[in-house]
Design a protein around this motif. Structure first.
Motif, PDB file in Angstrom:
ATOM      1  N   GLY A 193       0.797  -1.214   0.000  1.00 34.70           N
ATOM      2  CA  GLY A 193       0.000   0.000   0.000  1.00 34.70           C
ATOM      3  C   GLY A 193       0.833   1.269   0.000  1.00 34.70           C
ATOM      4  N   VAL A 194       2.154   1.115   0.218  1.00 32.79           N
ATOM      5  CA  VAL A 194       3.029   2.288   0.164  1.00 32.79           C
ATOM      6  C   VAL A 194       3.628   2.347  -1.240  1.00 32.79           C
ATOM      7  CG1 VAL A 194       5.017   3.419   1.215  1.00 32.79           C
ATOM      8  CG2 VAL A 194       3.571   1.915   2.587  1.00 32.79           C
ATOM      9  N   THR A 195       3.593   3.519  -1.846  1.00 29.76           N
ATOM     10  CA  THR A 195       4.101   3.646  -3.208  1.00 29.76           C
ATOM     11  C   THR A 195       5.627   3.665  -3.191  1.00 29.76           C
ATOM     12  OG1 THR A 195       2.227   5.100  -3.526  1.00 29.76           O
ATOM     13  CG2 THR A 195       3.812   4.944  -5.339  1.00 29.76           C
ATOM     14  N   PRO A 196       6.257   2.779  -3.991  1.00 30.86           N
ATOM     15  CA  PRO A 196       7.721   2.806  -4.048  1.00 30.86           C
ATOM     16  C   PRO A 196       8.200   4.069  -4.778  1.00 30.86           C
ATOM     17  CG  PRO A 196       6.848   1.226  -5.610  1.00 30.86           C
ATOM     18  CD  PRO A 196       5.681   1.743  -4.843  1.00 30.86           C
ATOM     19  N   PRO A 197       9.455   4.459  -4.572  1.00 28.86           N
ATOM     20  CA  PRO A 197       9.971   5.631  -5.276  1.00 28.86           C
ATOM     21  C   PRO A 197       9.942   5.384  -6.793  1.00 28.86           C
ATOM     22  CG  PRO A 197      11.642   4.671  -3.798  1.00 28.86           C
ATOM     23  CD  PRO A 197      10.441   3.820  -3.697  1.00 28.86           C
ATOM     24  N   SER A 198       9.703   6.461  -7.539  1.00 25.40           N
ATOM     25  CA  SER A 198       9.669   6.334  -8.998  1.00 25.40           C
ATOM     26  C   SER A 198      11.099   6.207  -9.527  1.00 25.40           C
ATOM     27  CB  SER A 198       9.024   7.569  -9.596  1.00 25.40           C
ATOM     28  OG  SER A 198       9.870   8.679  -9.366  1.00 25.40           O
ATOM     29  N   GLU A 199      11.206   5.819 -10.803  1.00 28.77           N
ATOM     30  CA  GLU A 199      12.534   5.705 -11.410  1.00 28.77           C
ATOM     31  C   GLU A 199      13.262   7.045 -11.364  1.00 28.77           C
ATOM     32  OE1 GLU A 199      13.323   3.662 -14.911  1.00 28.77           O
ATOM     33  OE2 GLU A 199      12.235   1.850 -14.306  1.00 28.77           O
ATOM     34  N   GLY A 200      12.526   8.135 -11.569  1.00 33.45           N
ATOM     35  CA  GLY A 200      13.132   9.466 -11.520  1.00 33.45           C
ATOM     36  C   GLY A 200      13.715   9.766 -10.152  1.00 33.45           C
ATOM     37  N   GLU A 201      12.940   9.404  -9.126  1.00 30.59           N
ATOM     38  CA  GLU A 201      13.422   9.642  -7.757  1.00 30.59           C
ATOM     39  C   GLU A 201      14.658   8.790  -7.460  1.00 30.59           C
ATOM     40  OE1 GLU A 201       9.438  10.672  -5.167  1.00 30.59           O
ATOM     41  OE2 GLU A 201       9.498   8.779  -6.238  1.00 30.59           O
ATOM     42  N   LEU A 202      14.628   7.538  -7.923  1.00 31.59           N
ATOM     43  CA  LEU A 202      15.780   6.659  -7.694  1.00 31.59           C
ATOM     44  C   LEU A 202      17.011   7.194  -8.419  1.00 31.59           C
ATOM     45  CD1 LEU A 202      14.146   3.110  -7.981  1.00 31.59           C
ATOM     46  CD2 LEU A 202      14.813   4.346  -5.912  1.00 31.59           C
ATOM     47  N   ARG A 203      16.778   7.657  -9.660  1.00 23.99           N
ATOM     48  CA  ARG A 203      17.891   8.209 -10.450  1.00 23.99           C
ATOM     49  C   ARG A 203      18.521   9.390  -9.706  1.00 23.99           C
ATOM     50  NH1 ARG A 203      21.125   5.997 -13.085  1.00 23.99           N
ATOM     51  NH2 ARG A 203      22.459   7.270 -11.794  1.00 23.99           N
ATOM     52  N   ALA A 204      17.645  10.289  -9.214  1.00 26.48           N
ATOM     53  CA  ALA A 204      18.137  11.471  -8.498  1.00 26.48           C
ATOM     54  C   ALA A 204      18.871  11.061  -7.232  1.00 26.48           C
ATOM     55  CB  ALA A 204      16.966  12.396  -8.168  1.00 26.48           C
ATOM     56  N   ALA A 205      18.337  10.036  -6.552  1.00 24.64           N
ATOM     57  CA  ALA A 205      18.967   9.585  -5.309  1.00 24.64           C
ATOM     58  C   ALA A 205      20.358   9.013  -5.593  1.00 24.64           C
ATOM     59  CB  ALA A 205      18.094   8.541  -4.627  1.00 24.64           C
ATOM     60  N   LEU A 206      20.489   8.225  -6.667  1.00 24.99           N
ATOM     61  CA  LEU A 206      21.801   7.672  -7.028  1.00 24.99           C
ATOM     62  C   LEU A 206      22.765   8.808  -7.390  1.00 24.99           C
ATOM     63  CD1 LEU A 206      20.860   4.547  -9.208  1.00 24.99           C
ATOM     64  CD2 LEU A 206      22.023   4.521  -7.006  1.00 24.99           C
ATOM     65  N   ASP A 207      22.278   9.772  -8.192  1.00 24.17           N
ATOM     66  CA  ASP A 207      23.127  10.904  -8.569  1.00 24.17           C
ATOM     67  C   ASP A 207      23.622  11.634  -7.318  1.00 24.17           C
ATOM     68  OD1 ASP A 207      22.550  10.195 -11.119  1.00 24.17           O
ATOM     69  OD2 ASP A 207      21.160  11.852 -11.532  1.00 24.17           O
ATOM     70  N   GLY A 208      22.751  11.715  -6.306  1.00 26.20           N
ATOM     71  CA  GLY A 208      23.067  12.462  -5.088  1.00 26.20           C
ATOM     72  C   GLY A 208      24.146  11.825  -4.233  1.00 26.20           C
TER      73      GLY A 208
ATOM     74  N   GLY B 216      23.811   2.894 -14.049  1.00 26.45           N
ATOM     75  CA  GLY B 216      22.445   2.776 -14.557  1.00 26.45           C
ATOM     76  C   GLY B 216      21.592   1.955 -13.602  1.00 26.45           C
ATOM     77  N   LEU B 217      20.290   2.245 -13.590  1.00 28.07           N
ATOM     78  CA  LEU B 217      19.381   1.481 -12.727  1.00 28.07           C
ATOM     79  C   LEU B 217      19.305   0.020 -13.155  1.00 28.07           C
ATOM     80  CD1 LEU B 217      16.476   4.031 -12.231  1.00 28.07           C
ATOM     81  CD2 LEU B 217      17.826   2.976 -10.420  1.00 28.07           C
ATOM     82  N   ASP B 218      19.635  -0.230 -14.431  1.00 28.72           N
ATOM     83  CA  ASP B 218      19.545  -1.608 -14.923  1.00 28.72           C
ATOM     84  C   ASP B 218      20.870  -2.354 -14.767  1.00 28.72           C
ATOM     85  OD1 ASP B 218      20.908  -0.109 -16.713  1.00 28.72           O
ATOM     86  OD2 ASP B 218      19.805  -0.787 -18.498  1.00 28.72           O
ATOM     87  N   ARG B 219      21.846  -1.738 -14.115  1.00 28.27           N
ATOM     88  CA  ARG B 219      23.129  -2.413 -13.865  1.00 28.27           C
ATOM     89  C   ARG B 219      22.893  -3.601 -12.929  1.00 28.27           C
ATOM     90  NH1 ARG B 219      28.834  -0.913 -12.985  1.00 28.27           N
ATOM     91  NH2 ARG B 219      28.489   0.829 -14.376  1.00 28.27           N
ATOM     92  N   ALA B 220      23.554  -4.730 -13.244  1.00 30.69           N
ATOM     93  CA  ALA B 220      23.440  -5.896 -12.352  1.00 30.69           C
ATOM     94  C   ALA B 220      24.122  -5.576 -11.030  1.00 30.69           C
ATOM     95  CB  ALA B 220      24.076  -7.114 -12.998  1.00 30.69           C
ATOM     96  N   ALA B 221      23.439  -5.884  -9.930  1.00 28.82           N
ATOM     97  CA  ALA B 221      23.988  -5.575  -8.611  1.00 28.82           C
ATOM     98  C   ALA B 221      25.326  -6.274  -8.401  1.00 28.82           C
ATOM     99  CB  ALA B 221      22.992  -5.978  -7.528  1.00 28.82           C
ATOM    100  N   ALA B 222      25.473  -7.451  -8.994  1.00 31.71           N
ATOM    101  CA  ALA B 222      26.703  -8.218  -8.815  1.00 31.71           C
ATOM    102  C   ALA B 222      27.896  -7.519  -9.463  1.00 31.71           C
ATOM    103  CB  ALA B 222      26.528  -9.618  -9.398  1.00 31.71           C
TER     104      ALA B 222
END
Lengths: 267, 229
Positions: free
Chosen positions: B117-132, B139-145
């Motif tokens: 029921g809680v909305t996850p952050p949008s891709e834009g928000e995640l992008r901004a958070a990573l940039d920060g 990239g968001l699609d980078r494999a975590a490994a």
């Protein structure tokens, strides 16, 4: 003493002695090569004699008594023995799994056995030992292998993922949310041998039951549908039994508060 | 009484025993700790003194802990453990990301029932958070490994901070990190504290001048460190 009984060539003591001569020659070869297995081979051969002849006497008695309680008691002994073998093969599993493993084996084993004998084969009466015991043995024996593999796998995988599980639990995950990748891995692992068997049957090997029926003089086209039914039922027992056993047991690796028990914390 | 109301997390008489020798050896016994919102508490101490054990106990991630824990003056027994952990968020020392992409890892907390029921952050928000946090090249699609240790540590901390917990428990967040990652982790921590969050940070190395409080855990006792050490 060789005589045909209902299309089967019966084997007498002289034939048994002849077959045993082959084992004695084999034992001689292992002695010559210093393989150190001659004693084990001798004991195992003796066990084969004793166990199978005993089984023959027991089954003959059971078939003659033809009492439903005896049939059910034998299925019960099979289920308990299979459960003990499963738990012995899963040393990493937490204690206290006997009940849940026996339960999933029993529900699946008994349901499927009687589904085959009652609905598919149409045995009359439903507890006729000649059908129920061999089919029950095949169903229970095969789901035993699947369950043992899946249980061993799920607890090994949970241990391997303990760091990831801690991270997930710290994010508020329930035990199911933290454990389900391991449950999936374990069930997949448990099912692969069964699927391989379904794919290879008839090409790579002739299954034991069909081989037995053909040796007993049954038309191969009568034996084949029997074997198909048994294969389907065995695969079902395998899937349902391991799913039930794993779902009923993975939670024991977690406390009631949902904490994954690392190795040092297991009492 | 009024000053106590501002305390976010309180531990009273906290006792944890080492699992292997359950009979006697307590890691720490009868330990008290107060954590206020908007503060950074550093806990230092020798290896094996029980710093990680303390964080796990505070996050209710350790079996067989006795004593009382309060969150916003509500005793732990009255808070569902999963709800507790979503508010008092422990970050393990070794950033363990799940198989998958940076994106799937960052939104993983919102796949859990506790946040249904809680909305996850949008891709834009995640992008901004990573940039920060200096991950603008990732990239968001980078494999975590395929992330370096330092990059993975930042993603793991970002994941926790984005869930907006009341308190974050950091277990040696900059151990074995490169200078750039350690700097970014420190400024992420400072920003979280600045926005009103509480942080308890365990450090093997010397305590940091940025901390509001400095504690030392040794021989099973937690003591306030005064002055510089």
């Amino acid at each position: 003493m060789t005589e045909a009984v209902g299309g089967v060539v019966a084997i007498g003591w002289p034939q048994l002695a002849l077959a045993s001569a082959f084992i004695i020659v084999t034992g001689g070869i292992t002695l010559l090569l210093h393989l150190g297995v001659a004693k084990d081979l001798a004991i195992a051969t003796l066990r084969t004699y004793v166990q199978l002849l005993a089984l023959g006497f027991v089954l003959r008695w059971v078939f003659r008594s033809d009492a439903p309680l005896v049939v059910l008691a034998i299925l019960g002994v099979m289920l308990v023995a299979a459960t003990r073998i499963i738990l012995k093969r899963s040393p990493d599993a937490p204690p206290g799994l006997f009940g849940s493993t026996l339960l999933s084996m029993a529900i699946v084993g008994i349901t499927i056995t009687f589904a085959v004998t009652g609905l598919v084969v149409g045995v009359d009466p439903w507890w006729r030992a000649q059908y129920v015991i061999p089919i029950g043995g095949m169903v229970i024996g095969n789901s035993m292998s699947g369950i043992a593999l899946a249980l061993e796998r799920v607890f090994a995988d949970l241990d391997a993922r303990s760091g990831e599980i801690l991270a997930l639990t710290a994010l508020g995950a329930t035990p199911w949310e933290a454990a389900h990748p391991s449950v999936r891995t374990a069930l997949r692992t448990g099912l692969i041998p069964g699927i391989n068997t379904l794919a290879a049957v008839g090409i790579v090997f002739i299954p034991g039951m069909m081989a037995g029926q053909v040796l007993a003089g049954v038309d191969p086209l009568v034996a084949a549908p029997y074997q198909i039914v048994v294969m389907m039922m065995v695969a079902t027992a395998d899937v349902l039994g391991s799913t039930g056993a794993v779902l009923l047991s993975y939670r024991r690796r977690f406390t009631p508060d949902g904490i994954f028990l690392e190795k040092g914390h297991r009492g | 009484m009024s000053w106590e109301m501002s305390l976010l997390l309180r531990a009273r008489g906290l006792t944890a025993t080492r699992p292997s020798d359950a009979a006697s050896a307590a890691v720490f016994a009868d330990l008290d700790l107060d954590v206020a919102a908007g503060t950074l508490t550093d806990v230092s101490g020798p290896s094996g003194s029980g710093k990680t054990t303390l964080l796990l106990a505070l996050a209710r991630l350790l079996p067989d802990v006795t004593g009382e824990l309060y969150l916003d003056d509500v005793i732990a027994a009255e808070v569902d453990p999963r709800m507790w952990r979503s508010r008092v968020a422990y970050l393990p020392q070794r950033a363990l990301l799940a198989p998958g992409t940076v994106h799937s890892n960052l939104v993983q907390p919102w796949t859990l029932r506790i946040r249904s029921g809680v909305t996850p952050p949008s891709e834009g928000e995640l992008r901004a958070a990573l940039d920060g946090v200096g991950l603008d090249g990732i990239g968001l699609d980078r494999a975590a490994a395929r992330l370096s240790v330092g990059q993975a540590a930042r993603v793991a901390l970002l994941r926790v901070v984005l869930t907006a917990p009341a308190c974050v428990l950091l277990d040696e967040p900059d151990a074995s990190l490169d200078d750039e990652s350690a700097k970014q982790v420190a400024s992420m921590t400072a920003r979280f504290v600045g926005s009103g969050g509480a942080v308890v940070r365990v450090r093997h190395a010397r305590v940091d001048a940025n901390a509001d409080r400095r504690m030392r855990l040794a021989d099973g006792r937690l003591t306030e460190v005064t002055g510089r050490d």
